[in-house]
Design a protein around this motif. Structure first.
Motif, PDB file in Angstrom:
ATOM      1  N   PRO A   1       0.836  -1.210   0.000  1.00 47.11           N
ATOM      2  CA  PRO A   1       0.000   0.000   0.000  1.00 47.11           C
ATOM      3  C   PRO A   1       0.872   1.262   0.000  1.00 47.11           C
ATOM      4  CG  PRO A   1      -0.850  -1.582   1.576  1.00 47.11           C
ATOM      5  CD  PRO A   1       0.467  -2.123   1.106  1.00 47.11           C
ATOM      6  N   LEU A   2       0.505   2.214  -0.823  1.00 47.68           N
ATOM      7  CA  LEU A   2       1.300   3.435  -0.944  1.00 47.68           C
ATOM      8  C   LEU A   2       1.418   4.153   0.403  1.00 47.68           C
ATOM      9  CD1 LEU A   2       2.854   5.263  -2.872  1.00 47.68           C
ATOM     10  CD2 LEU A   2       0.686   6.385  -3.473  1.00 47.68           C
ATOM     11  N   SER A   3       0.348   4.108   1.187  1.00 49.02           N
ATOM     12  CA  SER A   3       0.363   4.774   2.502  1.00 49.02           C
ATOM     13  C   SER A   3       1.426   4.165   3.412  1.00 49.02           C
ATOM     14  CB  SER A   3      -1.011   4.674   3.164  1.00 49.02           C
ATOM     15  OG  SER A   3      -1.407   3.309   3.290  1.00 49.02           O
ATOM     16  N   GLU A   4       1.611   2.851   3.334  1.00 52.95           N
ATOM     17  CA  GLU A   4       2.614   2.164   4.162  1.00 52.95           C
ATOM     18  C   GLU A   4       4.025   2.576   3.749  1.00 52.95           C
ATOM     19  OE1 GLU A   4       4.218  -2.395   5.012  1.00 52.95           O
ATOM     20  OE2 GLU A   4       2.119  -2.090   4.437  1.00 52.95           O
ATOM     21  N   THR A   5       4.247   2.651   2.449  1.00 51.38           N
ATOM     22  CA  THR A   5       5.568   3.058   1.952  1.00 51.38           C
ATOM     23  C   THR A   5       5.885   4.494   2.363  1.00 51.38           C
ATOM     24  OG1 THR A   5       5.402   1.546   0.061  1.00 51.38           O
ATOM     25  CG2 THR A   5       6.980   3.351  -0.124  1.00 51.38           C
ATOM     26  N   VAL A   6       4.924   5.385   2.219  1.00 45.86           N
ATOM     27  CA  VAL A   6       5.129   6.789   2.595  1.00 45.86           C
ATOM     28  C   VAL A   6       5.435   6.899   4.086  1.00 45.86           C
ATOM     29  CG1 VAL A   6       4.001   9.036   2.845  1.00 45.86           C
ATOM     30  CG2 VAL A   6       3.754   7.743   0.708  1.00 45.86           C
ATOM     31  N   GLU A   7       4.663   6.203   4.892  1.00 45.83           N
ATOM     32  CA  GLU A   7       4.867   6.240   6.342  1.00 45.83           C
ATOM     33  C   GLU A   7       6.282   5.755   6.705  1.00 45.83           C
ATOM     34  OE1 GLU A   7       3.012   4.154  10.368  1.00 45.83           O
ATOM     35  OE2 GLU A   7       1.846   4.139   8.513  1.00 45.83           O
ATOM     36  N   THR A   8       6.751   4.710   6.017  1.00 50.51           N
ATOM     37  CA  THR A   8       8.069   4.151   6.308  1.00 50.51           C
ATOM     38  C   THR A   8       9.177   5.072   5.812  1.00 50.51           C
ATOM     39  OG1 THR A   8       7.047   1.960   6.017  1.00 50.51           O
ATOM     40  CG2 THR A   8       9.441   2.039   6.198  1.00 50.51           C
ATOM     41  N   LEU A   9       8.970   5.683   4.666  1.00 48.68           N
ATOM     42  CA  LEU A   9       9.950   6.653   4.160  1.00 48.68           C
ATOM     43  C   LEU A   9      10.069   7.841   5.105  1.00 48.68           C
ATOM     44  CD1 LEU A   9       9.007   6.590   0.362  1.00 48.68           C
ATOM     45  CD2 LEU A   9      11.204   5.871   1.327  1.00 48.68           C
ATOM     46  N   GLN A  10       8.935   8.287   5.615  1.00 39.52           N
ATOM     47  CA  GLN A  10       8.942   9.392   6.585  1.00 39.52           C
ATOM     48  C   GLN A  10       9.737   9.008   7.830  1.00 39.52           C
ATOM     49  OE1 GLN A  10       7.818  12.245   4.994  1.00 39.52           O
ATOM     50  NE2 GLN A  10       6.037  12.632   6.276  1.00 39.52           N
ATOM     51  N   ALA A  11       9.585   7.750   8.260  1.00 36.23           N
ATOM     52  CA  ALA A  11      10.300   7.270   9.441  1.00 36.23           C
ATOM     53  C   ALA A  11      11.807   7.243   9.197  1.00 36.23           C
ATOM     54  CB  ALA A  11       9.797   5.874   9.824  1.00 36.23           C
ATOM     55  N   MET A  12      12.208   6.855   7.989  1.00 41.84           N
ATOM     56  CA  MET A  12      13.638   6.833   7.648  1.00 41.84           C
ATOM     57  C   MET A  12      14.209   8.247   7.624  1.00 41.84           C
ATOM     58  SD  MET A  12      14.309   3.671   7.486  1.00 41.84           S
ATOM     59  CE  MET A  12      13.005   3.509   8.715  1.00 41.84           C
ATOM     60  N   GLN A  13      13.398   9.188   7.186  1.00 43.39           N
ATOM     61  CA  GLN A  13      13.830  10.588   7.184  1.00 43.39           C
ATOM     62  C   GLN A  13      14.013  11.081   8.621  1.00 43.39           C
ATOM     63  OE1 GLN A  13      11.351  13.104   4.773  1.00 43.39           O
ATOM     64  NE2 GLN A  13      12.392  14.970   5.358  1.00 43.39           N
ATOM     65  N   GLN A  14      13.096  10.723   9.482  1.00 39.31           N
ATOM     66  CA  GLN A  14      13.191  11.132  10.885  1.00 39.31           C
ATOM     67  C   GLN A  14      14.419  10.518  11.574  1.00 39.31           C
ATOM     68  OE1 GLN A  14       9.320   9.997  12.314  1.00 39.31           O
ATOM     69  NE2 GLN A  14       8.295  11.620  11.150  1.00 39.31           N
ATOM     70  N   LYS A  15      14.821   9.333  11.117  1.00 39.09           N
ATOM     71  CA  LYS A  15      16.014   8.683  11.672  1.00 39.09           C
ATOM     72  C   LYS A  15      17.306   9.273  11.119  1.00 39.09           C
ATOM     73  CE  LYS A  15      14.372   4.076  12.971  1.00 39.09           C
ATOM     74  NZ  LYS A  15      14.736   2.628  12.934  1.00 39.09           N
ATOM     75  N   GLY A  16      17.193  10.083  10.061  1.00 38.94           N
ATOM     76  CA  GLY A  16      18.376  10.702   9.475  1.00 38.94           C
ATOM     77  C   GLY A  16      19.080   9.854   8.432  1.00 38.94           C
ATOM     78  N   LYS A  17      18.484   8.726   8.070  1.00 34.87           N
ATOM     79  CA  LYS A  17      19.112   7.867   7.060  1.00 34.87           C
ATOM     80  C   LYS A  17      18.892   8.397   5.645  1.00 34.87           C
ATOM     81  CE  LYS A  17      19.017   3.659   9.832  1.00 34.87           C
ATOM     82  NZ  LYS A  17      18.722   2.212   9.869  1.00 34.87           N
ATOM     83  N   ILE A  18      17.861   9.221   5.477  1.00 32.56           N
ATOM     84  CA  ILE A  18      17.628   9.921   4.215  1.00 32.56           C
ATOM     85  C   ILE A  18      17.266  11.369   4.531  1.00 32.56           C
ATOM     86  CG2 ILE A  18      16.923   7.863   2.934  1.00 32.56           C
ATOM     87  CD1 ILE A  18      14.014   8.675   3.283  1.00 32.56           C
ATOM     88  N   LYS A  19      17.709  12.280   3.662  1.00 30.11           N
ATOM     89  CA  LYS A  19      17.370  13.696   3.855  1.00 30.11           C
ATOM     90  C   LYS A  19      15.952  13.978   3.368  1.00 30.11           C
ATOM     91  CE  LYS A  19      21.491  15.144   5.267  1.00 30.11           C
ATOM     92  NZ  LYS A  19      21.735  15.674   6.611  1.00 30.11           N
ATOM     93  N   ARG A  20      15.641  13.427   2.194  1.00 32.26           N
ATOM     94  CA  ARG A  20      14.314  13.600   1.604  1.00 32.26           C
ATOM     95  C   ARG A  20      13.928  12.305   0.895  1.00 32.26           C
ATOM     96  NH1 ARG A  20      12.590  19.053   1.268  1.00 32.26           N
ATOM     97  NH2 ARG A  20      10.604  18.033   0.782  1.00 32.26           N
ATOM     98  N   TRP A  21      12.646  12.159   0.577  1.00 32.72           N
ATOM     99  CA  TRP A  21      12.202  10.990  -0.180  1.00 32.72           C
ATOM    100  C   TRP A  21      11.371  11.443  -1.369  1.00 32.72           C
ATOM    101  CZ3 TRP A  21       7.015  10.383  -0.889  1.00 32.72           C
ATOM    102  CH2 TRP A  21       6.161  11.048   0.007  1.00 32.72           C
ATOM    103  N   GLY A  22      11.277  10.542  -2.349  1.00 33.65           N
ATOM    104  CA  GLY A  22      10.484  10.842  -3.531  1.00 33.65           C
ATOM    105  C   GLY A  22      10.015   9.558  -4.193  1.00 33.65           C
ATOM    106  N   VAL A  23       9.566   9.685  -5.431  1.00 34.61           N
ATOM    107  CA  VAL A  23       9.005   8.546  -6.160  1.00 34.61           C
ATOM    108  C   VAL A  23       9.582   8.509  -7.567  1.00 34.61           C
ATOM    109  CG1 VAL A  23       6.860   8.452  -4.831  1.00 34.61           C
ATOM    110  CG2 VAL A  23       6.996   9.929  -6.852  1.00 34.61           C
ATOM    111  N   SER A  24       9.340   7.399  -8.248  1.00 29.21           N
ATOM    112  CA  SER A  24       9.812   7.232  -9.615  1.00 29.21           C
ATOM    113  C   SER A  24       8.777   6.449 -10.409  1.00 29.21           C
ATOM    114  CB  SER A  24      11.160   6.486  -9.601  1.00 29.21           C
ATOM    115  OG  SER A  24      11.649   6.284 -10.906  1.00 29.21           O
ATOM    116  N   ASN A  25       8.691   6.735 -11.697  1.00 21.46           N
ATOM    117  CA  ASN A  25       7.731   6.068 -12.592  1.00 21.46           C
ATOM    118  C   ASN A  25       6.287   6.266 -12.120  1.00 21.46           C
ATOM    119  OD1 ASN A  25       9.616   4.782 -14.548  1.00 21.46           O
ATOM    120  ND2 ASN A  25      10.337   3.709 -12.720  1.00 21.46           N
ATOM    121  N   PHE A  26       6.006   7.448 -11.579  1.00 23.38           N
ATOM    122  CA  PHE A  26       4.647   7.818 -11.183  1.00 23.38           C
ATOM    123  C   PHE A  26       4.044   8.713 -12.261  1.00 23.38           C
ATOM    124  CE2 PHE A  26       5.148   5.732  -7.384  1.00 23.38           C
ATOM    125  CZ  PHE A  26       4.304   6.108  -6.341  1.00 23.38           C
ATOM    126  N   ASP A  27       2.815   8.437 -12.632  1.00 25.54           N
ATOM    127  CA  ASP A  27       2.071   9.287 -13.555  1.00 25.54           C
ATOM    128  C   ASP A  27       1.163  10.209 -12.726  1.00 25.54           C
ATOM    129  OD1 ASP A  27       1.179  10.379 -15.915  1.00 25.54           O
ATOM    130  OD2 ASP A  27       0.492   8.484 -16.791  1.00 25.54           O
TER     131      ASP A  27
END
Length: 281
Positions: A117-143
């Motif tokens: 589910p897209l919501s699960e991926t977004v929530e997890t990406l946000q968590a990785m950002q909060q941990k400092g493992k990524i500065k920002r997140w995005g997507v690819s091959n989205f229309d």
């Protein structure tokens, strides 16, 4: 040099793609030199993914940047759809970080949509950002429908970029997606910006492109790249394993095409007049 901003970071509008790099031991040294030459020429962005050679591209990037100042670089990596769940994403991210030899990615992209589910991926990406493992997140091959769905989710409006295929021979995203992203101030990343295979040959040998290139004392490749980044909201990530070619690609960010030249390209490679399926390779 043409620039754009992703997150709060200003970067040159032409970076270094690494798809298909790192697979051949015989060309590895040359590919490392190409990445380093591109950075020396002014590139800051390196784009890779866990999918590329099942980690071989990431390892190549890691070797190429091992003696460089990490703070000078903007590294993009991507997670596979099968690893984009709450239970798997962090482990996948950690493996990628280790291969590249860095503590964080400047931008981490969901490579394409899968069963999670897209919501699960977004929530997890946000968590990785909060941990400092990524500065920002995005997507690819989205229309456009994917992007609209994303922005309706909690935290979805934090998306920092969308990466899709885009070049003068594949302009479908111009019909709806690009104008929408400009309106929402979501940067666009163009992969395969000079085409691939037979298409690449058709674009670089086109008489209109060659005429404009001659006027700028530039290569056809450089004109195609300058066209891709012309709106100030697009990052192009051409791939090259040749040091001289990598330098030339980066220098294309110094070329500004005139309104007349852009009109000639539009006549030769017409803008889309209706919605087209997203071009994915």
């Amino acid at each position: 040099m043409e620039e754009l901003t992703i997150g709060n970071t200003k970067i040159p509008a032409i970076g270094l793609g690494t798809w298909h790099m790192g697979d051949n031991a015989a060309t590895r040294s040359q590919e490392i030199k190409a990445i380093q030459a591109g950075i020396d020429a002014g590139a800051r962005v390196i784009d890779t993914a866990e999918m590329y050679g099942a980690g071989r591209s990431e390892a190549l990037v890691g070797e190429a940047i091992s003696n460089l100042n990490r703070d000078d670089l903007f590294i993009i990596d991507k997670v596979l759809p099968t690893n984009a769940s709450k239970s798997r994403l962090e482990n996948s991210l950690d493996k990628s970080l280790k291969l590249v030899g860095t503590d964080y990615f400047d931008l981490y992209l969901y490579h394409w949509r899968g069963a999670v589910p897209l919501s699960e991926t977004v929530e997890t990406l946000q968590a990785m950002q909060q941990k400092g493992k990524i500065k920002r997140w995005g997507v690819s091959n989205f229309d456009l429908p994917d992007m609209q769905e994303l922005l309706d989710l909690p935290g979805g409006d934090q998306v920092a970029a969308n990466e899709d295929l885009y070049n003068i021979g594949s302009r479908g995203v111009e019909y709806q997606l690009l104008p929408w992203q400009r309106e929402k101030r979501i940067p666009f990343i163009a992969y395969t910006p000079v085409g691939a295979g037979d298409e690449q040959g058709r674009l670089t040998t086109n008489p209109t492109v060659k005429e404009i290139a001659a006027a700028h004392q530039a290569s056809a490749w450089q004109i195609i790249l300058a066209w891709a980044i012309r709106d100030g909201n697009t990052l192009a990530i051409p791939q090259s394993g040749d040091p001289k070619h990598a330098i030339d690609n980066v220098k294309a960010a110094n070329i500004t095409l005139s309104a007349d030249e852009l009109a000639k390209i539009d006549k030769t490679f017409p803008k889309p007049t209706k919605k087209e399926p997203l071009d994915v390779r």
